[in-house]
Every structure is written in structure tokens, then in C-alpha cells.
Design a protein around this motif. Structure first.
Motif, PDB file in Angstrom:
ATOM      1  N   ALA A 259      21.113  15.552  10.317  1.00  0.00           N
ATOM      2  CA  ALA A 259      22.588  15.870  10.617  1.00  0.00           C
ATOM      3  C   ALA A 259      23.466  14.870  10.119  1.00  0.00           C
ATOM      4  N   ILE A 260      23.072  13.511  10.925  1.00  0.00           N
ATOM      5  CA  ILE A 260      24.070  12.130  10.826  1.00  0.00           C
ATOM      6  C   ILE A 260      23.605  12.217   9.607  1.00  0.00           C
ATOM      7  N   LEU A 261      22.915  11.746   8.719  1.00  0.00           N
ATOM      8  CA  LEU A 261      22.670  11.662   7.477  1.00  0.00           C
ATOM      9  C   LEU A 261      24.301  12.201   6.731  1.00  0.00           C
ATOM     10  N   LEU A 262      23.603  13.069   6.596  1.00  0.00           N
ATOM     11  CA  LEU A 262      24.058  14.747   5.612  1.00  0.00           C
ATOM     12  C   LEU A 262      25.760  14.305   6.511  1.00  0.00           C
ATOM     13  N   ALA A 263      25.873  14.360   7.429  1.00  0.00           N
ATOM     14  CA  ALA A 263      27.367  14.152   7.612  1.00  0.00           C
ATOM     15  C   ALA A 263      28.401  13.121   7.592  1.00  0.00           C
ATOM     16  N   GLU A 264      27.891  11.806   7.254  1.00  0.00           N
ATOM     17  CA  GLU A 264      27.766  11.001   7.503  1.00  0.00           C
ATOM     18  C   GLU A 264      28.350  10.299   5.831  1.00  0.00           C
ATOM     19  N   GLU A 265      27.552  11.301   4.796  1.00  0.00           N
ATOM     20  CA  GLU A 265      27.673  11.335   3.399  1.00  0.00           C
ATOM     21  C   GLU A 265      29.082  11.819   2.953  1.00  0.00           C
ATOM     22  N   LYS A 266      28.854  12.822   4.072  1.00  0.00           N
ATOM     23  CA  LYS A 266      30.499  14.409   3.900  1.00  0.00           C
ATOM     24  C   LYS A 266      32.063  13.403   4.280  1.00  0.00           C
ATOM     25  N   ALA A 267      31.858  12.574   5.414  1.00  0.00           N
ATOM     26  CA  ALA A 267      32.918  11.922   5.786  1.00  0.00           C
ATOM     27  C   ALA A 267      33.395  10.856   5.128  1.00  0.00           C
ATOM     28  N   LYS A 268      32.351  10.319   4.172  1.00  0.00           N
ATOM     29  CA  LYS A 268      32.648   9.234   2.584  1.00  0.00           C
ATOM     30  C   LYS A 268      33.347  10.503   1.722  1.00  0.00           C
ATOM     31  N   ASP A 269      32.674  11.099   1.575  1.00  0.00           N
ATOM     32  CA  ASP A 269      33.296  11.612   0.380  1.00  0.00           C
ATOM     33  C   ASP A 269      34.021  13.133   0.832  1.00  0.00           C
ATOM     34  N   PRO A 270      34.880  13.972   1.026  1.00  0.00           N
ATOM     35  CA  PRO A 270      35.277  14.476   1.425  1.00  0.00           C
ATOM     36  C   PRO A 270      35.505  16.201   0.705  1.00  0.00           C
ATOM     37  N   ALA A 271      35.636  15.483  -1.088  1.00  0.00           N
ATOM     38  CA  ALA A 271      35.080  16.389  -1.871  1.00  0.00           C
ATOM     39  C   ALA A 271      34.158  17.489  -1.668  1.00  0.00           C
ATOM     40  N   ARG A 272      32.746  16.649  -1.236  1.00  0.00           N
ATOM     41  CA  ARG A 272      31.481  17.356  -1.090  1.00  0.00           C
ATOM     42  C   ARG A 272      31.533  18.802  -0.364  1.00  0.00           C
ATOM     43  N   LYS A 273      30.818  19.264  -0.803  1.00  0.00           N
ATOM     44  CA  LYS A 273      31.210  20.765  -0.182  1.00  0.00           C
ATOM     45  C   LYS A 273      29.869  20.641   1.223  1.00  0.00           C
ATOM     46  N   GLY A 274      30.358  21.880   1.638  1.00  0.00           N
ATOM     47  CA  GLY A 274      29.584  22.155   2.695  1.00  0.00           C
ATOM     48  C   GLY A 274      29.579  21.067   4.281  1.00  0.00           C
ATOM     49  N   GLU A 275      29.108  22.137   5.267  1.00  0.00           N
ATOM     50  CA  GLU A 275      28.742  21.074   6.156  1.00  0.00           C
ATOM     51  C   GLU A 275      27.396  20.951   7.138  1.00  0.00           C
ATOM     52  N   VAL A 276      26.978  20.816   8.124  1.00  0.00           N
ATOM     53  CA  VAL A 276      25.768  20.662   8.189  1.00  0.00           C
ATOM     54  C   VAL A 276      26.210  21.602   9.856  1.00  0.00           C
ATOM     55  N   VAL A 277      24.705  22.597  10.069  1.00  0.00           N
ATOM     56  CA  VAL A 277      25.014  23.156  11.282  1.00  0.00           C
ATOM     57  C   VAL A 277      23.496  23.193  11.604  1.00  0.00           C
ATOM     58  N   MET A 278      23.253  22.689  13.443  1.00  0.00           N
ATOM     59  CA  MET A 278      22.324  22.740  13.883  1.00  0.00           C
ATOM     60  C   MET A 278      22.233  23.931  15.003  1.00  0.00           C
TER      61      MET A 278
END
Ligand SMILES: Cc1cc2nc3c(=O)[nH]c(=O)nc-3n(C[C@H](O)[C@H](O)[C@H](O)COP(=O)(O)OP(=O)(O)OC[C@H]3O[C@@H](n4cnc5c(N)ncnc54)[C@H](O)[C@@H]3O)c2cc1C
Length: 461
Positions: A259-278
Motif C-alpha cells: 500500500a505504501i509503495l503504491l501510495a508513494e508512486e501516486k504522491a510523486k505523480d498526482p496525475a496517476r489514476k486511483g488511490e489505495v484502499v485497505m
């Protein structure tokens, strides 16, 4: 190690294409995809290491694909000195030592793909002495595979061991190839198909790891490999990311790190789609190391991760082709389930040793009652000398010439480095069995290099 490359032709979202791409990634083959509007077929062009004419495989044919990829595929020897069940770090390490230290003819039977659990994980390895922090487990597995192939260990990929029986009188079997009389008969069935093979071995090492826990909810089986996954293979993640929100079931370190890895990628590139739900059945934090708890909470504060504590997934939903969402709600209350759109669901809740197929050779396996009585910790695990000192060395099972190492073993540490160490310990335990067990003269055929070796090294009375 130079690798095969592939081009996959077919419509991207088709089930067959998805399966082929997963298989290629699991086998460490770099591939490109060519979108073609031909929904019924997939065509794979495999280019050998160093170039040359591509081999064309039509359709999803795992056996055919893997047979081309491995250097040392199964040569159908009459018998092997050692058959290893499972090619995770424990199995590969044992096979490497068995072949390079002792020269035993060695075969690994692998149900899925080389590398075991580690080979299906996105997370970087940060706790393995000598391995640079950040190394992907998948890449580590690729290196192991190169070492195994270079050593001359054989593979039987895409086959699942389904039973082991003892040979009545090994000396009468008349098999060649091996230096040990074959004491065991192992049956293995094609993972995707009905075909089976019978193998003979002097010694058997069980390194079958853990079978991932399932949710057990409606729709899970239907979307398995098409939106529902039990590892974090980069291909699956990348595909899901393009489409929307990713769900993760679990609250341990594996789930948290994913979850952290996916969230960090998203933080670097806000244009990336989606978030992570646990989705977490209880409270978040008790099964996770403090550093990961803090990092997940920080991502929650930044709206990169949504935590659903005290909740569970009741149903996986989708169209015919793939998963499109889930129904989830308060733990134990399916009647209060509500829908949520998801592009993929990663179920990362640990696993159990799947050892039912070993019934019949007299191994000691932990039962539910053992766990209730707190005699042992994990139902299904194989009891070895590591947890029962009557059985001797760490990996001996008490059954003649059968050993177990890695996560399948009761008391295993469940770390890659530990599995590598146990695999290497297993090879030494097997050697000690031949040297000291008092049985080596009966076990080893005369006039073989192994016989001369043990005659020279065995302790004299
Ligand atoms: C997602 C994930 C992330 C992880 N991250 C880390 C990490 O960051 N650091 C760390 O140290 N550890 C990590 N681990 C744990 C680590 O991967 C395991 O402890 C380690 O892989 C155990 O090795 P093993 O060889 O015992 O079993 P496995 O790696 O599980 O390999 C067992 C193999 O046996 C095969 N098999 C099973 N049954 C049969 C059969 N009947 N016939 C033929 N083949 C069979 C399976 O397909 C599998 O390939 C992670 C695990 C997972 C699942």
C-alpha cells in the motif's frame, strides 16, 4: 544472465493475453504487447537470448512457453539423487548446494514459476545482508534462476507434485542416471492440464512454502488472475493502476508495504489514476512493524490511502472479463455490504502450508488440535528437527531420506534470507544423512563417483 524476450499479440484485456503476460513476467521474460483486434487468440513470439529467429507459440500454452525458456528443463532421467519440491529461495538454495558441493543429480519440480513467493512480489528487499537495499525480490529470483541453470540443476516447471510413495525394494527398480537407489516415487501433474509424470528419487526435499490464504467470498475464484491476486506482481499492479482504485486486503507488513509503495508512486505523480484502499478485519497496527504503521498513517493523512478498519470483503463483482469492484462492510455483517469500484484486489493475508498431498509417507504434520493445545503454531506445517529434537538436524523429518526446509516447516522464520539459509542447511543435513546415517552403503550404488566420494569421507568404525 541474458534473457528471452517476447512480443505478445492479441487484444490487451483478453483473458488469454493476461495469463500469458503474467506467465512471462513470472518467468522473467521481458515482453512488449502488440494490440490486435482478434479476441479469440493470443500469439507469442519468443526471441532467444542473444537474438535469432523467434519461436511462435499460439494460445496460452504454459508448458510449451516454459519449456522454451529454461535452459535445463526436465530430461526425464530414470531417477534423480535428489528431487526438490518447490523453487522458492529454500528449494533453489538447496539445489544449488546439492549440485555444486556434492554433485547429486538434482531436479526441481515447480508448480508456478521460479522464485517462489519472492518471485511474485513488488516490494524491494531491505533486510537481506549483502543485497543492496531496494533490490526487487523478482530480480533476486531471476539471479537465483541463472545460478541454478549454470550449476546444471534440472527443472520441471508447470507441474504440481501430488504424491510421494516409497519404493518397496529400491535395488530392484533397475533405474539408471542416479547414484542413489531410488527410494521414492513422486507423482506430479501439470498445473494447467491433466498430464502427469512419475519421478524416482533417492532423497526428497520439500520446500513447498505457503499457499496464500483466500478470502473465501463469492466471485473470488471467478476473477482469480483477472483482478484478484495473491501476490504483487508488477504486471498486475501496472495494469490495475491504469484503470482506477486498488484494493488491498490485509494489515500485515506485506500488505502495508504494498500500500505504501503504491501510495508513494501516486504522491510523486498526482496525475496517476486511483488511490489505495485497505480492508482490515480488525484494528490496523497490531500485525505491522511500527515504522510501517507510521508510514501508512502518514499516507492516510495525505489522502493517498483509505483505511477501512473493522471491515471485510463479502463479494467480488465484475463483468465477464474482469473484476470491476467489491462489496464490503462491517466484519461479520454481509447484509450491510456496500459496493465499491476497484480495478484490482490484492489479497495479502499470509498463507498456510498446503501439505495434504504428503499424506501416506508418515511425516509429522501440525494438526488443528496441536495448534489449539499450543503444542505447535501453524496447522499444516511439517515438523522437523528444528522443532522436535528427537528428529535430529534442522531439516530432517524423521522419515528416511525426506527433508523439509523454508516456510513449509513448523517454526520457519518466514524471511527470504532465512529460507536461503535453510536450503543450504538442508543440503548439509542430507549429506550428513548419507555419511553418518549408517545407511549410505545401502543407499549409494557402487562404482559411482558418489560411492567413491562417500567411501573416502565416511567415518571409519
Ligand atoms: C508478497 C510477499 C512479500 C514478501 N516480502 C518479503 C520481504 O520483503 N523480505 C523477506 O525476507 N521476505 C518476504 N516475504 C517472505 C518470503 O518470500 C518467504 O519467507 C520465502 O519466499 C519462503 O521461501 P520458501 O522457499 O520456503 O517458499 P516459497 O518462496 O513460498 O516457495 C515455494 C514454492 O513451492 C511451489 N510449490 C508449492 N507446492 C508445490 C507442489 N505441490 N509442487 C510443486 N511446487 C509447489 C510454489 O509454487 C512456490 O514457488 C514475502 C512474501 C510474500 C508472499
Amino acid at each position: 544472465m541474458q534473457n528471452w524476450t517476447a512480443t505478445v499479440h492479441g487484444e490487451h484485456a483478453e483473458q488469454e493475453v493476461l495469463r500469458v503476460e503474467r506467465l512471462l513476467e513470472l518467468n522473467h521474460v521481458e515482453y512488449t504487447h502488440v494490440e490486435e483486434e482478434n479476441p479469440d487468440t493470443v500469439r507469442v513470439e519468443l526471441t532467444p537470448p542473444g537474438g535469432g529467429d523467434p519461436i511462435v507459440v499460439n494460445g496460452f500454452r504454459p508448458g510449451e512457453l516454459t519449456a522454451h525458456l529454461k535452459l535445463n528443463t526436465y530430461t526425464a532421467q530414470d531417477s534423480y539423487d535428489l528431487v526438490v519440491i518447490g523453487s522458492g529461495p529454500a528449494g533453489m538454495s538447496a539445489a544449488l548446494n546439492a549440485k555444486t558441493l556434492f554433485g547429486w543429480s538434482t531436479l526441481i519440480v515447480e508448480d508456478n514459476a521460479p522464485g517462489g513467493s519472492a518471485g511474485t512480489a513488488l516490494n524491494p528487499i531491505n533486510n537481506y545482508l549483502g543485497i543492496p537495499a531496494g533490490t526487487r525480490a523478482l530480480d533476486l529470483a531471476h539471479t537465483w534462476m541463472g545460478q541454478i541453470n549454470a550449476a546444471g540443476v534440472e527443472w520441471l516447471p508447470g507441474y504440481r507434485a501430488t504424491g510421494i510413495t516409497r519404493t518397496e525394494d529400491p535395488r530392484k527398480t533397475g533405474t539408471k542416471d542416479s547414484s542413489l537407489y531410488p527410494v521414492h516415487r513422486i507423482t506430479a501433474r501439470k498445473t494447467h492440464g491433466e498430464e502427469s509424470v512419475t519421478l524416482h528419487a533417492g532423497m526428497v526435499l520439500i520446500t513447498a512454502g505457503l499457499k496464500p490464504n483466500r478470502l473465501g467470498c463469492a466471485g473470488e475464484e471467478q476473477y482469480l488472475g483477472r483482478g484478484v491476486y495473491y501476490g504483487t506482481l508488477p504486471t498486475d499492479i501496472a495494469r490495475a493502476r491504469k484503470e482506477g482504485v486498488i484494493g488491498i486486503v490485509g494489515a500485515g507488513d506485506t500488505a502495508s508495504v504494498a500500500a505504501i509503495l503504491l501510495a508513494e508512486e501516486k504522491a510523486k505523480d498526482p496525475a496517476r489514476k486511483g488511490e489505495v484502499v485497505m480492508f482490515i478485519r480488525g484494528k490496523f497496527g497490531k500485525d505491522t512493524v511500527p515504522a510501517n504503521v507510521d508510514r501508512v498513517r502518514e499516507c492516510v493523512d495525505r489522502h493517498l490511502i483509505t483505511l477501512h478498519e473493522g471491515s471485510e470483503v463479502f463479494r467480488c463483482t465484475g463483468n465477464d472479463k474482469k473484476l470491476t469492484g467489491v462489496e464490503f462492510g462491517p466484519t461479520g455483517h454481509p447484509e450491510r455490504g456496500r459496493p465499491l469500484d476497484l480495478s484490482a484486489l490484492f489479497v495479502l493475508t499470509g498463507g498456510v502450508a498446503d501439505t495434504q498431498w504428503l499424506d501416506g509417507i508418515g511425516l509429522q504434520i501440525v494438526t488443528d488440535e496441536d495448534v489449539r493445545q499450543r503444542r505447535y503454531r501453524k496447522a499444516g506445517a511439517v515438523i522437523t528437527g528444528g522443532t522436535d529434537n528427537r528428529l535430529g538436524s534442522l531439516t530432517s523429518t524423521g522419515v528416511d531420506a525426506v527433508f523439509a526446509a523454508g516456510d513449509v516447516r513448523e517454526g520457519a522464520v518466514r524471511r527470504i534470507s532465512a529460507a536461503v539459509g535453510e536450503g543450504s542447511a538442508a543440503s548439509l543435513d542430507m549429506n550428513a544423512y548419507l555419511v553418518n546415517g549408517g545407511t549410505w552403503r545401502e543407499a549409494i550404488k557402487e562404482d559411482t563417483p558418489l560411492h567413491r566420494y562417500y567411501e573416502a569421507t565416511a567415518p571409519r568404525a
